[in-house]
Design a protein around this motif. Sequence first.
Motif, short mmCIF file in Angstrom:
data_model
loop_
_atom_site.label_atom_id
_atom_site.label_comp_id
_atom_site.label_asym_id
_atom_site.label_seq_id
_atom_site.Cartn_x
_atom_site.Cartn_y
_atom_site.Cartn_z
N VAL A 29 0.84 -1.19 0.00
CA VAL A 29 0.00 0.00 0.00
C VAL A 29 0.88 1.24 0.00
O VAL A 29 2.07 1.19 0.33
N ALA A 30 0.31 2.35 -0.38
CA ALA A 30 1.04 3.62 -0.39
C ALA A 30 1.32 4.06 1.05
O ALA A 30 0.58 3.71 1.97
N PRO A 31 2.39 4.84 1.25
CA PRO A 31 2.69 5.33 2.61
C PRO A 31 1.52 6.04 3.27
O PRO A 31 1.28 5.88 4.46
N LYS A 32 0.79 6.82 2.50
CA LYS A 32 -0.35 7.54 3.09
C LYS A 32 -1.42 6.56 3.56
O LYS A 32 -2.04 6.75 4.61
N HIS A 50 -2.83 2.95 10.27
CA HIS A 50 -2.27 3.07 11.62
C HIS A 50 -3.12 4.00 12.48
O HIS A 50 -3.30 3.77 13.69
N ALA A 51 -3.65 5.05 11.88
CA ALA A 51 -4.45 6.02 12.64
C ALA A 51 -5.70 5.37 13.22
O ALA A 51 -6.04 5.62 14.39
N LEU A 65 6.43 5.90 11.30
CA LEU A 65 5.55 5.80 10.13
C LEU A 65 6.30 6.22 8.86
O LEU A 65 7.18 7.08 8.90
N PRO A 66 5.93 5.62 7.72
CA PRO A 66 6.60 5.99 6.46
C PRO A 66 6.26 7.41 6.05
O PRO A 66 5.16 7.90 6.30
N LYS A 67 7.22 8.07 5.45
CA LYS A 67 7.01 9.44 4.99
C LYS A 67 6.15 9.45 3.74
O LYS A 67 6.25 8.57 2.89
N VAL A 68 5.31 10.47 3.66
CA VAL A 68 4.42 10.61 2.51
C VAL A 68 4.98 11.69 1.59
O VAL A 68 5.25 12.81 2.02
#
Length: 394
Positions: free
Chosen positions: A132-135, A141-142, A167-170
């Motif tokens: 999945v995309a980082p966003k 996670h939220a 968390l991964p950067k967007v």
Amino acid sequence: MWVERHGPGWRIREQVGGRKVTIESGYPNKTAAKAAVARMSTDRARGEYIDPKAGQILLGVWIDAWWPSYASTLKPTTQRTEGSRIRNHILRLLGHIPLGELDTLTIQRFVWQLVAGEKHPTEPGRWLRRPVAPKTARNVHAILHKLLDAAVAQRLIRVNPAGSTGLPKVRRQEMRFLTTPEIERLLAACPDHWRPLVLLLVATGLRYGEATALRVGRVDVLAGRLEVVEAMHDGIGGVPIFTDPKSERSRRTVTFPPVVGHALAPLLVDRQHDDLLFTDLDGKRPVTRNFRQRVWPRILAEAGLGRVRLHDLRHTHVAHLISAGRPLTAISRRMGHASISVTSDVYGHLLTEVDEGILTAVAGMLPAPRGGIVGGVGTEQGGDRLISPDPTSR
């Protein structure tokens, strides 16, 4: 509570509802068991007691208990997206784990599992679970963080293990601004049925859902204005969902030029006040996701424009207003942003061009300094001046 021997060790017992219940077991000696009882008694007195058995509840079971009441507070579109994140990701990968066994490392691995995906072990090129995309990972996670916060509030667990996850950067998606020739190519490539919708998006900067939710009675082609009072979203099974606009300020009146009124006028003929202005090709159903997923890409290919999101038409509209020097406050109201700070945050980087234009205009309205460089030493020949070379001559 009391302690008693249990097999090779000791356990803590308590009478609940007339029955003797084991609270915890496995203590190596009586002293350790009594120390645990003392801690539990202190926690109860402080209102901080956590039932050890509560940690044995599976995350999936807790979600079943928590989700209905939480979902009732959400908009239908948010219910759909957050429900999908829970079903497709959280329940799938974590639902079988007891609440008490969820720790920071487990949550961290979960997030990176989402981003990395899972390839088929024997078939190269095939995914068991696509990345999945980082966003998207951050959004999943939220909601996980939120449901674990609720578990803490219910005293099922002591702390939220998702509280310190990396968390991964967007990467912010680049906005695409179409030039006037590109807009002309885009409109020329549109089939007749869809051209009024695309023209309206470019000419007003409406959000796509606001445009597709427009009712005939909310459009006045003679006055050149329309009212935004609702938005349309894709629902489960393709059934559209109509909601309030994104924010209170999104309820607004938006003007449009005569060329747009001319294009919209045929859509009003023999239509009822509450009929949708834009429909699918059959003239009856609301605009479906087929337009975004299939028709729009074909239009872009025909126009030779590459990748352009429908939302980029909104960005294009704002960019042209900013380049024309229109006030940011007026642009913010027209776009229906919650505040002018939203407009500034999203489009602030475009203001440099406008500021340069302002400086050029200011320089043009002022007389040039005579007799030398402004602020330097020189001889004046009379006339207006910005700064006097010799303060004693005033």
